[in-house]
Each structure stands twice: as structure tokens, then as C-alpha cells.
Design a protein around this motif. Structure first.
Motif, mmCIF file in Angstrom:
data_model
loop_
_atom_site.group_PDB
_atom_site.id
_atom_site.type_symbol
_atom_site.label_atom_id
_atom_site.label_comp_id
_atom_site.label_asym_id
_atom_site.label_seq_id
_atom_site.Cartn_x
_atom_site.Cartn_y
_atom_site.Cartn_z
ATOM 1 N N LEU A 53 19.008 8.385 5.913
ATOM 2 C CA LEU A 53 19.057 8.409 4.454
ATOM 3 C C LEU A 53 17.669 8.723 3.918
ATOM 4 C CD1 LEU A 53 21.211 5.258 3.580
ATOM 5 C CD2 LEU A 53 21.975 7.569 4.164
ATOM 6 N N PRO A 54 17.563 9.487 2.847
ATOM 7 C CA PRO A 54 16.244 9.724 2.239
ATOM 8 C C PRO A 54 15.649 8.415 1.757
ATOM 9 C CG PRO A 54 18.004 10.492 0.790
ATOM 10 C CD PRO A 54 18.653 10.142 2.092
ATOM 11 N N ALA A 55 14.326 8.277 1.923
ATOM 12 C CA ALA A 55 13.680 7.013 1.566
ATOM 13 C C ALA A 55 12.247 7.257 1.129
ATOM 14 C CB ALA A 55 13.702 6.055 2.760
ATOM 15 N N ARG A 56 11.752 6.356 0.319
ATOM 16 C CA ARG A 56 10.326 6.306 -0.017
ATOM 17 C C ARG A 56 9.698 5.186 0.777
ATOM 18 N NH1 ARG A 56 8.757 6.374 -6.177
ATOM 19 N NH2 ARG A 56 6.748 6.578 -5.105
ATOM 20 N N HIS A 57 8.450 5.389 1.193
ATOM 21 C CA HIS A 57 7.740 4.391 1.973
ATOM 22 C C HIS A 57 6.556 3.912 1.145
ATOM 23 C CE1 HIS A 57 10.119 6.656 4.880
ATOM 24 N NE2 HIS A 57 10.148 5.539 5.577
ATOM 25 N N LEU A 58 6.641 2.661 0.687
ATOM 26 C CA LEU A 58 5.728 2.153 -0.324
ATOM 27 C C LEU A 58 4.559 1.381 0.291
ATOM 28 C CD1 LEU A 58 8.376 0.776 -2.866
ATOM 29 C CD2 LEU A 58 7.424 3.087 -2.696
ATOM 30 N N GLY A 59 3.385 1.573 -0.305
ATOM 31 C CA GLY A 59 2.229 0.783 0.054
ATOM 32 C C GLY A 59 1.657 1.124 1.420
ATOM 33 N N PRO A 60 0.539 0.463 1.788
ATOM 34 C CA PRO A 60 -0.101 0.725 3.086
ATOM 35 C C PRO A 60 0.795 0.395 4.272
ATOM 36 C CG PRO A 60 -1.574 -0.487 1.612
ATOM 37 C CD PRO A 60 -0.234 -0.490 0.967
ATOM 38 N N GLY A 121 -0.805 -5.830 2.099
ATOM 39 C CA GLY A 121 -0.391 -4.634 1.370
ATOM 40 C C GLY A 121 -0.866 -4.746 -0.066
ATOM 41 N N SER A 122 -0.521 -3.770 -0.870
ATOM 42 C CA SER A 122 -0.917 -3.822 -2.265
ATOM 43 C C SER A 122 -0.200 -4.969 -2.953
ATOM 44 C CB SER A 122 -0.585 -2.495 -2.952
ATOM 45 O OG SER A 122 0.812 -2.338 -3.073
ATOM 46 N N SER A 123 -0.819 -5.503 -3.999
ATOM 47 C CA SER A 123 -0.224 -6.639 -4.706
ATOM 48 C C SER A 123 1.093 -6.251 -5.351
ATOM 49 C CB SER A 123 -1.209 -7.156 -5.765
ATOM 50 O OG SER A 123 -1.547 -6.120 -6.675
ATOM 51 N N ARG A 124 1.216 -4.993 -5.813
ATOM 52 C CA ARG A 124 2.454 -4.559 -6.450
ATOM 53 C C ARG A 124 3.597 -4.520 -5.445
ATOM 54 N NH1 ARG A 124 2.023 0.702 -10.062
ATOM 55 N NH2 ARG A 124 0.567 -0.747 -11.057
ATOM 56 N N VAL A 125 3.345 -3.948 -4.273
ATOM 57 C CA VAL A 125 4.385 -3.886 -3.242
ATOM 58 C C VAL A 125 4.704 -5.284 -2.727
ATOM 59 C CG1 VAL A 125 4.969 -3.009 -0.951
ATOM 60 C CG2 VAL A 125 3.801 -1.535 -2.587
ATOM 61 N N ALA A 126 3.679 -6.123 -2.553
ATOM 62 C CA ALA A 126 3.915 -7.490 -2.091
ATOM 63 C C ALA A 126 4.799 -8.248 -3.083
ATOM 64 C CB ALA A 126 2.580 -8.215 -1.897
ATOM 65 N N ALA A 127 4.574 -8.046 -4.370
ATOM 66 C CA ALA A 127 5.395 -8.703 -5.386
ATOM 67 C C ALA A 127 6.830 -8.184 -5.340
ATOM 68 C CB ALA A 127 4.792 -8.476 -6.769
ATOM 69 N N LEU A 128 6.978 -6.876 -5.118
ATOM 70 C CA LEU A 128 8.321 -6.299 -5.032
ATOM 71 C C LEU A 128 9.069 -6.849 -3.834
ATOM 72 C CD1 LEU A 128 10.390 -4.252 -6.087
ATOM 73 C CD2 LEU A 128 9.239 -2.495 -4.711
ATOM 74 N N ARG A 129 8.391 -6.973 -2.690
ATOM 75 C CA ARG A 129 9.018 -7.532 -1.499
ATOM 76 C C ARG A 129 9.414 -8.988 -1.733
ATOM 77 N NH1 ARG A 129 7.733 -5.247 3.741
ATOM 78 N NH2 ARG A 129 7.478 -7.377 4.506
ATOM 79 N N TRP A 130 8.568 -9.741 -2.433
ATOM 80 C CA TRP A 130 8.853 -11.154 -2.723
ATOM 81 C C TRP A 130 10.117 -11.272 -3.569
ATOM 82 C CZ3 TRP A 130 9.360 -14.343 -6.939
ATOM 83 C CH2 TRP A 130 9.247 -15.725 -6.702
ATOM 84 N N VAL A 131 10.225 -10.429 -4.600
ATOM 85 C CA VAL A 131 11.410 -10.452 -5.454
ATOM 86 C C VAL A 131 12.640 -10.038 -4.648
ATOM 87 C CG1 VAL A 131 12.518 -9.371 -7.448
ATOM 88 C CG2 VAL A 131 10.112 -10.066 -7.566
ATOM 89 N N PHE A 132 12.496 -9.000 -3.808
ATOM 90 C CA PHE A 132 13.615 -8.533 -3.004
ATOM 91 C C PHE A 132 14.100 -9.617 -2.052
ATOM 92 C CE2 PHE A 132 14.893 -6.835 1.133
ATOM 93 C CZ PHE A 132 16.023 -6.134 0.790
#
Length: 231
Positions: A53-60, A121-132
Motif C-alpha cells: 500500500l502507498p505510505a508516508r514515512h514520518l520523522g527520523p 523522533g521529532s516531538s510532532r511525530v512522537a505526539a502523533l504516535r502517542w495519540v495513535f
């Protein structure tokens, strides 16, 4: 029996989950199962998956998030008698679980890791993972049969999701016993090796401390092989 194995990353991408998926596929096919592997697409990389499936790979850390292929996901899950998803912290696993439940297909979720630490990782990606993890991942794991390849993972699932997981040992391939050989003499150093991911739950620092204690009594050399956040 038709089994769909789901993992964001698969061989030849390096990692323990990738090795697990490859080993499970071999074992299931040896028992007569028809196995297909669904994964996220890696730009410019070959893959052993049957469908991607097509995907985006976020953060470091390259956290994979599917961005399309929803009809393909629906079709692949619907063709299977059972779905085995890997890594509860990935969006593809949660989406596959929810689609399987919607289509009435049995789903087994293999949780890798113990949730003791996350990679930087970046704080934005870390926050997104936490919410997920506390939303979609929690719903998915509670709607599947959860297993872990380690006892630490069983406890991590209980702590993170409030779910009692089952222990499913990693399916190691049979190996021949190593030939016996004499150990070093009292005045010769011991050669010791530690191999694994350099992560807090693996605790390579404990091996270092143990060897330092040993070196108080006799010469010893420790070689460490691996990579991870404790490098």
C-alpha cells in the motif's frame, strides 16, 4: 487455509519483525497454508510482500502511515481465512485489524516490543504516535487476539492497553548443536559476546556491568553487536 500476514516492513528491510514474518510465512506454507503478505511500500526498495500500500514515512524513525490502497486492503482481508498483523504501534496493523473484524475474519495481533521505551523522533511525530497508541491502536488490539513473542511484551500489553495477551515464542529454526571445545585457561581472557537490539528492554548495560564484575577476578573481553537507541 488462506492466511494474510500484515507488517509495515518486510524482508529485505532489516529488523526482528521482518525476520518473524519471513519465518512464519515459511512455517505456514510448509503446513499447506496459502499465505500472502501485505506491507507498506518503501520508495525505491524491493520487497518480499505480495501486495503493498502507498505510505508516508514520518520523522527520523520513518513511522509508516498508509495513504491509499483502501480497496486493496478490503479485498485482501476479505479473501483470507485468518489475518495475522504485526506491531500494534503501526497504523497498517490497526487498520487491517478493524477491516478483518468488519468482514468477519479471525485476526491475531502479534505485539513486538515491551513499550518500555520509544525510539527518539521529532516531538510532532512522537505526539502523533502517542495519540495513535491511545486511540486507534487501543481499539484494534482490544478487538483481536493479542500475542507477544516475549513475557516482557505480555506485561507491556497489559500495562499499555489493559489487555491480557498470550505468550507466543519466536519460531526459531532448528540448529545443530555446537561442537564442544575446551575453555580458556585460568590466565587466558574470556571472550564474551552480546547480540541484540540496543534498547532499554534488552538491557545491554547489564551485560557490561556483569563483565566488569567478572574482570575483577579474571581477564575478559566483551564484544557487543547490535544497533538502537542505546548505541
Amino acid at each position: 487455509m488462506r492466511v494474510l500476514l500484515v507488517s509495515s516492513f518486510v524482508l529485505p528491510h532489516a529488523g526482528g519483525v521482518e525476520q518473524f514474518v519471513g519465518t512464519v510465512r515459511t512455517l505456514l506454507e510448509a503446513r499447506g497454508c496459502e499465505v500472502r503478505v501485505l506491507a507498506c511500500r518503501l520508495p525505491g526498495a524491493d520487497t518480499t510482500a505480495d501486495v503493498v500500500l502507498p505510505a508516508r514515512h514520518l520523522g527520523p524513525t520513518g513511522w509508516p502511515v498508509p495513504v491509499g490502497g483502501w480497496l486493496t486492503l478490503w479485498r485482501e482481508v476479505g479473501r483470507a481465512d485468518a489475518v495475522v498483523v504485526n506491531n500494534s504501534l503501526h497504523a497498517l496493523s490497526a487498520l487491517s485489524t478493524l477491516v478483518a473484524r468488519r468482514r468477519g475474519v479471525a485476526v491475531l495481533q502479534v505485539v513486538h516490543g515491551s513499550f518500555q521505551a520509544q525510539r527518539p523522533g521529532s516531538s510532532r511525530v512522537a505526539a502523533l504516535r502517542w495519540v495513535f497508541q491511545r486511540s486507534l491502536a487501543r481499539v484494534a488490539i482490544r478487538r483481536s487476539l493479542a500475542v507477544s513473542v516475549s513475557h516482557a511484551g505480555v506485561e507491556g500489553v497489559r500495562r499499555a492497553y489493559g489487555v491480557q495477551a498470550h505468550h507466543l515464542p519466536f519460531p526459531l529454526a532448528p540448529v545443530s548443536p555446537a561442537p564442544a571445545r575446551p575453555g580458556p585457561g585460568d590466565d587466558e581472557p574470556l571472550d564474551l559476546v552480546w547480540v541484540g537490539r540496543l534498547a532499554p528492554e534488552k538491557d545491554p548495560r547489564l551485560a557490561v556491568l556483569a563483565v566488569e564484575r567478572l574482570r575483577e577476578r579474571r581477564p575478559a573481553v566483551l564484544a557487543v553487536y547490535g544497533d538502537g537507541p542505546l548505541r
